[in-house]
Design an enzyme around this catalytic site. Structure first.
Site, PDB file in Angstrom:
ATOM      1  N   GLU A   1       0.975  -0.988  -0.072  1.00 35.82           N
ATOM      2  CA  GLU A   1      -0.011  -0.125  -0.041  1.00 35.82           C
ATOM      3  C   GLU A   1       0.842   1.297  -0.001  1.00 35.82           C
ATOM      4  OE1 GLU A   1      -3.685   2.059   0.309  1.00 35.82           O
ATOM      5  OE2 GLU A   1      -3.095   0.033  -0.247  1.00 35.82           O
ATOM      6  N   ASP A   2       1.580   1.391   1.043  1.00 37.32           N
ATOM      7  CA  ASP A   2       2.571   2.558   1.016  1.00 37.32           C
ATOM      8  C   ASP A   2       3.801   2.714   0.224  1.00 37.32           C
ATOM      9  OD1 ASP A   2       0.654   3.044   2.890  1.00 37.32           O
ATOM     10  OD2 ASP A   2       1.791   2.340   4.584  1.00 37.32           O
TER      11      ASP A   2
END
Ligand code: MN
Length: 717
Positions: free
Chosen positions: A76-77
């Protein structure tokens, strides 16, 4: 701050055989990917995944699950594709991470109780691997612990979501400890005043209560020793949020919360639990109605314990929970604890019994040979009957499995359903028949002036949609029948030069209508439209005998037959549509069903219901449209009404025809028509039309003809 080495040590302790290299690699990978990133608190981002991994390690989960804890924010990041994770760590870990990404896109923001429940269910329905939920809960728990660093608005949103969705999910999965912490953390954020108010009240007497609990504990341990029962005794003061809820819901002061103080006794065996219960009721006065035996009757989330509330001499109530070590683990860690037990041992029959509820929800992989694969093989389908979808505005719509966009449209609003012309799922145009999946975002396209389609009935799955469509079709059909009925009446009136307006206005037509069980003119038009009442019949009843004579007889000679028709018992008396009275019923000409035969009705357009024998070859073709099928019954008495043609093939011999006719009349059956043919090969064919009362009569007749010598075959047409 948790160090990775601590996590490593825990996994090593609980899973000595697990591959720790994967775990170390996950740590290196995560450290590398999150390098230079910071949390809102200013600390390095890596602290977060390590803390999450630590929570999972405390739940005694295995090395791959803890690895996911380390990796959970990587995709995600940072810009890591899932493929890379799979290459590095294998399919299993990649799948869990994929599951996490799937549920991450939903931000749940609803105070409406029903919506919250739908969100919870959808959340669980969207994961097929419960480890995804465990990682998500660990992630949320750590985020809640560090919530104070976020700006107020986000803090509130996350806390509310935690209270509405995640804490109840933890509860549902039997994870009491996590649920309690999540609730208290959310409570501090959302209503700090209430939180500290309760804290204060509890704290004020904390010393007295602590002493009370200690005294009680000692007393209990002593007694248990006398009875030679080994046990551990714990005590607690109820969690703040739980106290708050009781105080609020039951409108009582903190003092009166029965389980504000609780003692827990953990024994070695189930038998000991019941002995301890006896000891306690001997020492203190039990409160009636508060003894609950969840050992004999476990809660659906596997929770087992005996609960009782007692009152000490000076009036202090407290709750006692009695359970075994194993039950304690399950109560604290829920599903995670269950897995711990399952790992390294095969399921036995007892387990099957205990987890009967789980088997409801879980699709077991039958081919599990290696028990260590259990976790991986355990695929869950928590709501096998339902599918959870979204409106573009984020409303969750729960539908039965295989539901379609049309069901969705009717679930939103009946008008949306009625005027629906198309649908988009996740931004793509789909057919109205397509089946919706969990998490689908459904957008319905409507158009004014559009109407429900009869074909929809063949694929909709909800009662609501089905009922609405049927309702529309019925109303519509009635409308059409009224229109048709009115036109028929006008046309007939014109034909016989009758001023029908006059009879409508002076009410005489309505009077006649009542003879046909029509209370309103509208009903009369419906009856005319469906053909249950004939226009001429009606007119002949409205006019006086003189008028009748003038108009009908000379012109058409129709009157006599019309009158006859009225007086003769009409055929439809013997046929009736189930639950409906005012509809024309007629026998289909193709098969001419006979009373007593198996029949089926088919709703025609404008001519009422045609009744076919189920043997009729047309039935299959006509009834492709299941909605036009109606149940019909034979009723009443009706004699000699059914003309049946029998083709009898015979060996031609003298007297054959006479024998057949005499045999038929012997059983009191009328012959309407008979003809005989003979062929060169000494065969003959006799066609006889007889009149029968019903199918039994026909069968009797055929049987009796068959008794004649040299009859080869009888075909009934
Ligand atoms: Mn995270």
């Amino acid at each position: 701050m948790v160090k990775f080495e601590e996590v490593l040590a825990k996994v090593k302790q609980f899973h000595p055989n697990d591959d720790l290299e994967v775990l170390k690699e996950a740590y290196r990978f995560s450290a590398d990917q999150h390098k230079g990133q910071h949390r809102e608190s200013g600390e390095p981002f890596l602290n977060h995944p390590v803390a999450v991994a630590n929570i999972l390690a405390d739940m005694r989960l295995d090395s791959s699950c803890v690895s996911v804890g380390l990796l959970h924010d990587v995709v995600e990041d940072t810009v890591i594709p899932l493929k890379k994770i799979e290459q590095h760590f294998g399919k299993d870990i990649a799948n869990i991470i994929n599951g996490l990404t799937k549920i991450r896109k939903f931000h749940i923001d609803s105070k409406e109780a029903e919506q919250a429940e739908n969100f919870r269910r959808m959340f669980l329905a969207m994961v097929d691997d419960i480890r995804v939920v465990l990682v998500k809960l660990a992630d949320r728990l750590h985020n809640m612990r560090t919530l104070k660093f976020l700006p107020p608005e986000r803090r509130t949103r996350i806390a509310q979501e935690t209270l509405d969705i995640y804490a109840p999910i933890a509860h549902r999965l039997g994870m009491g400890k996590i649920r309690g912490e999540l609730e208290d953390l959310a409570f501090i954020t959302l209503s700090p005043e209430s939180y500290f108010q309760i804290e204060k009240e509890v704290k004020e007497k904390r010393k007295i209560r602590k002493k009370f609990l200690n005294d009680t504990k000692e007393k209990l341990i002593k007694k248990c020793k006398q009875h030679k029962i080994s046990c551990t005794v714990e005590s607690r003061i109820k969690r703040t949020y739980s106290i708050y809820q009781k105080v609020k819901n039951q409108k009582i002061p903190v003092e009166q919360v029965y389980d504000l103080l609780a003692i827990r006794i953990i024994t070695a065996s189930v038998d000991d639990c019941y002995v301890v219960l006896g000891i306690i009721h001997n020492l203190w006065q039990p409160v009636p109605g508060r003894i609950k035996d969840y050992i004999a009757l476990p809660r659906p989330n596997m929770y087992q314990s005996i609960h009782t509330s007692v009152i000490e001499k000076r009036g202090q109530p407290f709750e006692v929970q009695i359970r075994t070590n194993e039950m304690h683990r399950v109560a604290e860690e829920g599903i995670a604890a269950h897995w711990k037990y399952k790992l390294g041992q095969k399921t036995d029959k007892n387990d099957d019994q205990r987890f009967l509820w789980l088997r409801h929800l879980v699709e077991w992989h039958q081919e599990v040979n290696d028990p260590s694969d259990f976790l991986r093989a355990l695929k869950v389908d928590l709501y096998p009957e339902e599918v959870y979808t979204f409106s573009p505005k984020g409303k969750v719509v729960a539908l039965p499995r295989q539901a379609t966009p049309v069901d969705f449209a009717y679930a939103i609003h009946s008008e949306v359903g009625d005027s629906c012309v198309g649908a988009k799922v996740n931004g793509r145009i789909v057919s109205l028949k397509s089946q919706l999946k969990n998490g689908d975002i459904v957008e319905i396209q409507t158009q004014r002036g559009q109407f429900p389609n009869r074909d929809w009935l063949s694929f909709v799955k909800t009662y609501r949609a089905r009922n609405r469509i049927k309702h529309y079709l019925n109303v519509n059909q009635k409308k059409k029948a009224i229109e048709l009925g009115r036109r028929i009446l006008e046309k007939e009136a014109r034909r016989y030069k009758i001023n029908i307006k006059k009879y409508i206005e002076d009410g005489s037509l309505l009077n006649v209508a009542q003879e046909f069980n029509c209370a309103k003119m509208e009903d009369l038009y419906v009856a005319l439209g469906f053909g249950r009442v004939f226009g001429r019949t009606l007119l002949s009843k409205v006019l006086s005998p003189e008028e009748l004579k003038d108009r009908f007889s000379e012109k058409t000679g129709f009157l006599s037959s019309t009158v006859k028709k009225v007086f003769r018992r009409p055929l439809q008396d013997t046929l009736k549509v189930k639950n409906i009275d005012d509809i024309l019923v007629s026998r289909a000409k193709c098969c001419n069903p006979i009373k007593g035969e198996e029949i089926v009705g088919y709703l025609t357009r404008g001519k009422g219901v045609a009744v076919h024998a189920t043997r009729c070859t047309n039935v299959g073709n006509l009834l492709y449209n299941a909605d036009r099928k109606v149940d019909v019954l034979w009723t009443g008495i009706n004699e000699g009404l059914y003309g049946v043609k029998l083709s009898i093939s015979v060996d031609d011999r003298r007297g054959m025809l006479a024998e057949i006719t005499s045999q038929i009349s012997k059983i009191k059956t009328n012959i309407k028509d008979i003809e005989a043919q003979s062929f060169e090969d000494n065969r003959g064919l006799i066609n006889v039309t007889i009149e029968v009362d019903d199918i039994k009569h026909l069968e009797k007749t055929i049987k009796s003809i068959k008794m004649i010598k040299n009859i080869n075959e009888i075909v009934w047409q």
